[in-house]
Design a protein around this motif. Structure first.
Motif, PDB file in Angstrom:
ATOM      1  N   ASP A  65       1.100  -0.275  10.571  1.00  0.00           N
ATOM      2  CA  ASP A  65       2.137   0.083   9.703  1.00  0.00           C
ATOM      3  C   ASP A  65       1.850  -0.789   8.581  1.00  0.00           C
ATOM      4  O   ASP A  65       2.057  -0.765   7.304  1.00  0.00           O
ATOM      5  CB  ASP A  65       3.691  -0.091  10.292  1.00  0.00           C
ATOM      6  CG  ASP A  65       3.836   1.157  11.172  1.00  0.00           C
ATOM      7  OD1 ASP A  65       3.292   1.961  11.067  1.00  0.00           O
ATOM      8  OD2 ASP A  65       4.892   0.989  12.018  1.00  0.00           O
ATOM      9  N   LEU A  66       1.735  -2.241   8.869  1.00  0.00           N
ATOM     10  CA  LEU A  66       1.436  -3.178   8.017  1.00  0.00           C
ATOM     11  C   LEU A  66       0.303  -2.861   7.278  1.00  0.00           C
ATOM     12  O   LEU A  66       0.298  -3.210   5.912  1.00  0.00           O
ATOM     13  CB  LEU A  66       1.130  -4.595   8.785  1.00  0.00           C
ATOM     14  CG  LEU A  66       1.185  -6.021   7.894  1.00  0.00           C
ATOM     15  CD1 LEU A  66       1.569  -6.913   8.648  1.00  0.00           C
ATOM     16  CD2 LEU A  66      -0.324  -6.070   7.405  1.00  0.00           C
TER      17      LEU A  66
ATOM     18  N   ASP B 236       5.097 -10.425   6.558  1.00  0.00           N
ATOM     19  CA  ASP B 236       5.103  -9.273   7.593  1.00  0.00           C
ATOM     20  C   ASP B 236       4.276  -9.437   8.660  1.00  0.00           C
ATOM     21  O   ASP B 236       4.611  -9.145  10.053  1.00  0.00           O
ATOM     22  CB  ASP B 236       4.666  -7.971   6.787  1.00  0.00           C
ATOM     23  CG  ASP B 236       5.891  -7.550   5.732  1.00  0.00           C
ATOM     24  OD1 ASP B 236       6.787  -7.926   5.926  1.00  0.00           O
ATOM     25  OD2 ASP B 236       5.375  -6.462   5.259  1.00  0.00           O
TER      26      ASP B 236
ATOM     27  N   ARG C  28      -1.903   6.969   9.489  1.00  0.00           N
ATOM     28  CA  ARG C  28      -1.298   6.385  10.424  1.00  0.00           C
ATOM     29  C   ARG C  28      -1.494   6.861  11.978  1.00  0.00           C
ATOM     30  O   ARG C  28      -1.931   6.058  12.703  1.00  0.00           O
ATOM     31  CB  ARG C  28       0.347   6.362  10.452  1.00  0.00           C
ATOM     32  CG  ARG C  28       1.013   5.398  11.567  1.00  0.00           C
ATOM     33  CD  ARG C  28       2.402   5.341  11.048  1.00  0.00           C
ATOM     34  NE  ARG C  28       3.390   4.618  12.011  1.00  0.00           N
ATOM     35  CZ  ARG C  28       3.581   4.740  13.242  1.00  0.00           C
ATOM     36  NH1 ARG C  28       3.165   6.087  13.560  1.00  0.00           N
ATOM     37  NH2 ARG C  28       4.284   3.881  14.019  1.00  0.00           N
TER      38      ARG C  28
ATOM     39  N   ILE D  16      -0.949   0.162   6.504  1.00  0.00           N
ATOM     40  CA  ILE D  16      -0.543   1.185   5.448  1.00  0.00           C
ATOM     41  C   ILE D  16       0.268   0.680   4.441  1.00  0.00           C
ATOM     42  O   ILE D  16       0.278   1.138   3.194  1.00  0.00           O
ATOM     43  CB  ILE D  16      -0.220   2.267   6.257  1.00  0.00           C
ATOM     44  CG1 ILE D  16      -1.246   2.715   7.213  1.00  0.00           C
ATOM     45  CG2 ILE D  16       0.592   3.128   5.190  1.00  0.00           C
ATOM     46  CD1 ILE D  16      -0.935   4.218   8.032  1.00  0.00           C
ATOM     47  N   ARG D  17       1.285  -0.076   4.766  1.00  0.00           N
ATOM     48  CA  ARG D  17       2.476  -0.645   3.818  1.00  0.00           C
ATOM     49  C   ARG D  17       1.534  -1.285   2.849  1.00  0.00           C
ATOM     50  O   ARG D  17       2.223  -1.571   1.553  1.00  0.00           O
ATOM     51  CB  ARG D  17       3.475  -1.443   4.465  1.00  0.00           C
ATOM     52  CG  ARG D  17       4.628  -1.897   3.606  1.00  0.00           C
ATOM     53  CD  ARG D  17       5.633  -2.174   4.600  1.00  0.00           C
ATOM     54  NE  ARG D  17       5.439  -3.190   5.370  1.00  0.00           N
ATOM     55  CZ  ARG D  17       5.222  -3.111   6.773  1.00  0.00           C
ATOM     56  NH1 ARG D  17       5.604  -1.913   7.388  1.00  0.00           N
ATOM     57  NH2 ARG D  17       4.993  -4.129   7.598  1.00  0.00           N
ATOM     58  N   HIS D  18       0.563  -2.359   2.949  1.00  0.00           N
ATOM     59  CA  HIS D  18       0.127  -3.086   2.088  1.00  0.00           C
ATOM     60  C   HIS D  18      -1.442  -2.718   2.076  1.00  0.00           C
ATOM     61  O   HIS D  18      -2.404  -3.500   1.946  1.00  0.00           O
ATOM     62  CB  HIS D  18      -0.058  -4.223   2.714  1.00  0.00           C
ATOM     63  CG  HIS D  18       1.324  -4.936   2.681  1.00  0.00           C
ATOM     64  ND1 HIS D  18       2.366  -5.472   2.019  1.00  0.00           N
ATOM     65  CD2 HIS D  18       2.036  -5.305   4.027  1.00  0.00           C
ATOM     66  CE1 HIS D  18       3.470  -5.712   2.297  1.00  0.00           C
ATOM     67  NE2 HIS D  18       3.261  -5.650   3.686  1.00  0.00           N
ATOM     68  N   ARG D  19      -1.909  -1.434   1.664  1.00  0.00           N
ATOM     69  CA  ARG D  19      -3.285  -0.890   1.740  1.00  0.00           C
ATOM     70  C   ARG D  19      -3.777  -1.579   0.550  1.00  0.00           C
ATOM     71  O   ARG D  19      -4.946  -1.873   0.799  1.00  0.00           O
ATOM     72  CB  ARG D  19      -3.157   0.566   1.401  1.00  0.00           C
ATOM     73  CG  ARG D  19      -2.770   1.369   2.744  1.00  0.00           C
ATOM     74  CD  ARG D  19      -2.534   2.928   2.396  1.00  0.00           C
ATOM     75  NE  ARG D  19      -3.846   3.738   2.430  1.00  0.00           N
ATOM     76  CZ  ARG D  19      -3.734   4.997   2.364  1.00  0.00           C
ATOM     77  NH1 ARG D  19      -2.656   5.785   2.676  1.00  0.00           N
ATOM     78  NH2 ARG D  19      -4.874   5.758   2.371  1.00  0.00           N
TER      79      ARG D  19
ATOM     80  N   ASP E 217      -0.013   8.506   4.099  1.00  0.00           N
ATOM     81  CA  ASP E 217       0.214   7.453   4.894  1.00  0.00           C
ATOM     82  C   ASP E 217       0.386   7.828   6.445  1.00  0.00           C
ATOM     83  O   ASP E 217      -0.109   7.274   7.339  1.00  0.00           O
ATOM     84  CB  ASP E 217       1.466   6.729   4.379  1.00  0.00           C
ATOM     85  CG  ASP E 217       1.309   5.956   3.367  1.00  0.00           C
ATOM     86  OD1 ASP E 217       0.170   5.762   2.668  1.00  0.00           O
ATOM     87  OD2 ASP E 217       2.477   5.447   2.478  1.00  0.00           O
ATOM     88  N   GLU E 218       1.044   8.993   6.451  1.00  0.00           N
ATOM     89  CA  GLU E 218       1.240   9.560   7.991  1.00  0.00           C
ATOM     90  C   GLU E 218      -0.007   9.931   8.492  1.00  0.00           C
ATOM     91  O   GLU E 218       0.083   9.784   9.717  1.00  0.00           O
ATOM     92  CB  GLU E 218       2.576  10.433   7.980  1.00  0.00           C
ATOM     93  CG  GLU E 218       3.753  10.085   7.754  1.00  0.00           C
ATOM     94  CD  GLU E 218       4.212   9.004   8.991  1.00  0.00           C
ATOM     95  OE1 GLU E 218       3.886   9.373  10.052  1.00  0.00           O
ATOM     96  OE2 GLU E 218       4.778   7.973   8.530  1.00  0.00           O
TER      97      GLU E 218
ATOM     98  N   GLY F  60       2.340  -9.693   2.457  1.00  0.00           N
ATOM     99  CA  GLY F  60       1.857  -9.098   3.578  1.00  0.00           C
ATOM    100  C   GLY F  60       1.781 -10.311   4.807  1.00  0.00           C
ATOM    101  O   GLY F  60       1.836 -10.162   5.951  1.00  0.00           O
TER     102      GLY F  60
END
Length: 211
Positions: free
Chosen positions: A93-94, A66, A172, A96-99, A168-169, A63
């Motif tokens: 995006d970050l 990124d 986002r 969500i990717r590392h929720r 996720d979508e 994280g």
């Protein structure tokens, strides 16, 4: 090139540690618990990491990396609007990717310390860089507050258990919409729908109730 057995074990170890940190907190998770969850010996854990602090820092590192890359890419854009759009979309995006990591950062001092240690210049340096890009040079108090609320709100909402069921979508889309409104950025134009979904001239007229 495929990962070797040692690298695969290390990846699974970090994934398992993150899950256990989420369930029990960093303080409540022991190396033995991580080993038991993986079905390996504690000695096998020591092969990759000597302490739990090392594991915690390794969990936080993706994280932090990124975020560092995002700040550099956004700052490299020539137009201010491009900087803001890239940073906003990249930050969403970050998050969500590392929720799971984001959720821990706001609630677990152990993860917060690990991120602080992993980040060059500390999280305060990251925060100032992010705010500087979003609020612009010589920002007004309103611009500064909007940027702060945007970053904090996106991070807190993205890691909130209350929104964990959102895909996720969908998450986002919602986070980007809120962020753009707070920063006064135009909404992205949606692609034109296929012809078979357009309203035709033969379709019944849309009526509205009188006010």
């Amino acid at each position: 090139m495929t990962a070797g057995p040692a690298e695969d074990t290390r990846t699974r170890l970090l994934q398992t540690a993150l899950r256990l940190f989420t369930e029990h907190g960093v303080e409540g998770t022991s190396l033995q618990m991580i080993a038991d969850a993986l079905g390996i010996t504690k000695a096998a854990v020591y092969y990759h990491f000597k302490t739990k602090a090392e594991i915690t820092e390794a969990v936080a590192e993706p994280g932090v990396r990124d975020l560092d890359e995002l700040v550099l890419r956004a700052a490299a854009q020539k137009r201010r609007g491009a900087q803001v759009d890239l940073l906003l979309e990249g930050f969403v995006d970050l998050v969500i990717r590392h929720r799971a990591l984001v959720a821990l950062f706001s609630s677990d001092p152990g993860i917060a310390r690990a991120i602080e240690k992993s980040a060059h210049g500390g999280m305060e340096g990251f925060g100032q860089a992010l705010l500087g890009i979003l609020s612009g040079p010589d920002p007004t108090p309103t611009a500064r507050v909007n940027a702060m609320v945007t970053l904090t709100g996106i991070a807190m909402a993205g890691g909130s258990p209350d929104l964990a069921r959102l895909g996720d979508e969908e998450l986002r889309t919602e986070l980007l919409d809120v962020g753009r409104r707070l920063l006064g950025r135009p909404r992205r134009r949606l692609p034109t729908p296929p012809a078979d979904r357009l309203i035709t001239r033969d379709a019944p007229p849309i009526t509205r109730d009188a006010p």
